[in-house]
Scaffold this active site. Sequence first.
Site, PDB file in Angstrom:
ATOM      1  CB  SER A  63      -0.919   0.005   1.215  1.00  0.00           C
ATOM      2  OG  SER A  63      -1.640  -1.200   1.287  1.00  0.00           O
TER       3      SER A  63
HETATM    4  N1  SAM Z   1      -0.807  -4.838   4.070  1.00  0.00           N
HETATM    5  C1  SAM Z   1      -0.053  -5.164   2.891  1.00  0.00           C
HETATM    6  C2  SAM Z   1       1.348  -4.585   2.932  1.00  0.00           C
HETATM    7  O1  SAM Z   1       1.708  -3.949   3.917  1.00  0.00           O
HETATM    8  O2  SAM Z   1       2.106  -4.851   1.975  1.00  0.00           O
HETATM    9  C3  SAM Z   1      -0.746  -4.786   1.604  1.00  0.00           C
HETATM   10  C4  SAM Z   1      -1.876  -5.692   1.361  1.00  0.00           C
HETATM   11  S1  SAM Z   1      -2.470  -5.807  -0.289  1.00  0.00           S
HETATM   12  C5  SAM Z   1      -3.085  -4.204  -0.610  1.00  0.00           C
HETATM   13  C6  SAM Z   1      -3.944  -6.768   0.054  1.00  0.00           C
HETATM   14  C7  SAM Z   1      -3.654  -8.191   0.489  1.00  0.00           C
HETATM   15  O3  SAM Z   1      -4.899  -8.773   0.893  1.00  0.00           O
HETATM   16  C8  SAM Z   1      -3.115  -9.081  -0.630  1.00  0.00           C
HETATM   17  O4  SAM Z   1      -1.878  -9.610  -0.254  1.00  0.00           O
HETATM   18  C9  SAM Z   1      -4.173 -10.170  -0.767  1.00  0.00           C
HETATM   19  O5  SAM Z   1      -3.631 -11.445  -1.055  1.00  0.00           O
HETATM   20  C10 SAM Z   1      -4.833 -10.137   0.590  1.00  0.00           C
HETATM   21  N2  SAM Z   1      -6.186 -10.703   0.654  1.00  0.00           N
HETATM   22  C11 SAM Z   1      -7.238 -10.501  -0.185  1.00  0.00           C
HETATM   23  N3  SAM Z   1      -8.305 -11.204   0.239  1.00  0.00           N
HETATM   24  C12 SAM Z   1      -7.916 -11.862   1.373  1.00  0.00           C
HETATM   25  C13 SAM Z   1      -8.565 -12.732   2.284  1.00  0.00           C
HETATM   26  N4  SAM Z   1      -9.847 -13.116   2.141  1.00  0.00           N
HETATM   27  N5  SAM Z   1      -7.872 -13.208   3.328  1.00  0.00           N
HETATM   28  C14 SAM Z   1      -6.563 -12.859   3.519  1.00  0.00           C
HETATM   29  N6  SAM Z   1      -5.897 -12.036   2.696  1.00  0.00           N
HETATM   30  C15 SAM Z   1      -6.565 -11.537   1.633  1.00  0.00           C
END
Ligand code: SAM
Length: 213
Positions: A61
């Site tokens: 992000s």
């Molecule tokens: N917080 C992260 C960072 O600091 O790099 C950025 C996260 S990225 C914007 C969103 C993440 O949510 C992705 O890695 C994706 O795989 C995960 N995601 C999406 N749906 C999910 C779910 N149902 N359970 C767990 N993770 C999920």
Amino acid sequence: MSDRAEQKMRFLFALRSKGVTEARVLTAMENVDRGDFVKGHFADRAYEDMPLPIACGQTISQPSVVGLMTQALAIQPRDKVLEVGTGSGYQAAILSKLARRVYTIDRHRRLVREAEAVFAALGLTNITALVGDGSHGLPDQAPFDKIIVTAAAEDPPGPLLAQLRIGGIMVLPVGQSDAVQSLIRVTRTDAGYDYDELRPVRFVPLIEGLGQD
Ligand code: SAM
């Protein structure tokens, strides 16, 4: 001043100018080097205030959004925090500097493994990273003082609301994944839940089930 020191100074200045003003949050962000979480082609853009691509088609992000979400959680040193969406691990690392214990969960095994390796290299021993569908939360460890979701759902997932301690705070983006979403803060009270809308954001979607890699 070295190039790296100048880049970092600009990084912190950008955070402040976008509203990340709380000293503890700024110190945590100063002490966690975003460069450790961005690999390959985009590594030299780690100190720019923009989201960047990571493995599995996901993103790390935008730092100012990471800072604003962290600030909205009002983390206390004794807090137990759940993050849904480990991604690169950057947000979890910042949370680990402020809270007692951080659980972070992602649906992609590869992202969890890579993030765990960075946590180990940095000596961040109060983070537990797990593979799973975070929309169900982590019932075994509930209740949580704080919950942060870093992928957008149409509505706050029921299990996450239920796993928030009374007095606890959850910060998450809500709205359709192909539109601008709203960052909201949910506070659990004795009587129910209070909702505040914080700002427009754009996140990748919260997807049910496990990823293939
Ligand atoms: N917080 C992260 C960072 O600091 O790099 C950025 C996260 S990225 C914007 C969103 C993440 O949510 C992705 O890695 C994706 O795989 C995960 N995601 C999406 N749906 C999910 C779910 N149902 N359970 C767990 N993770 C999920």
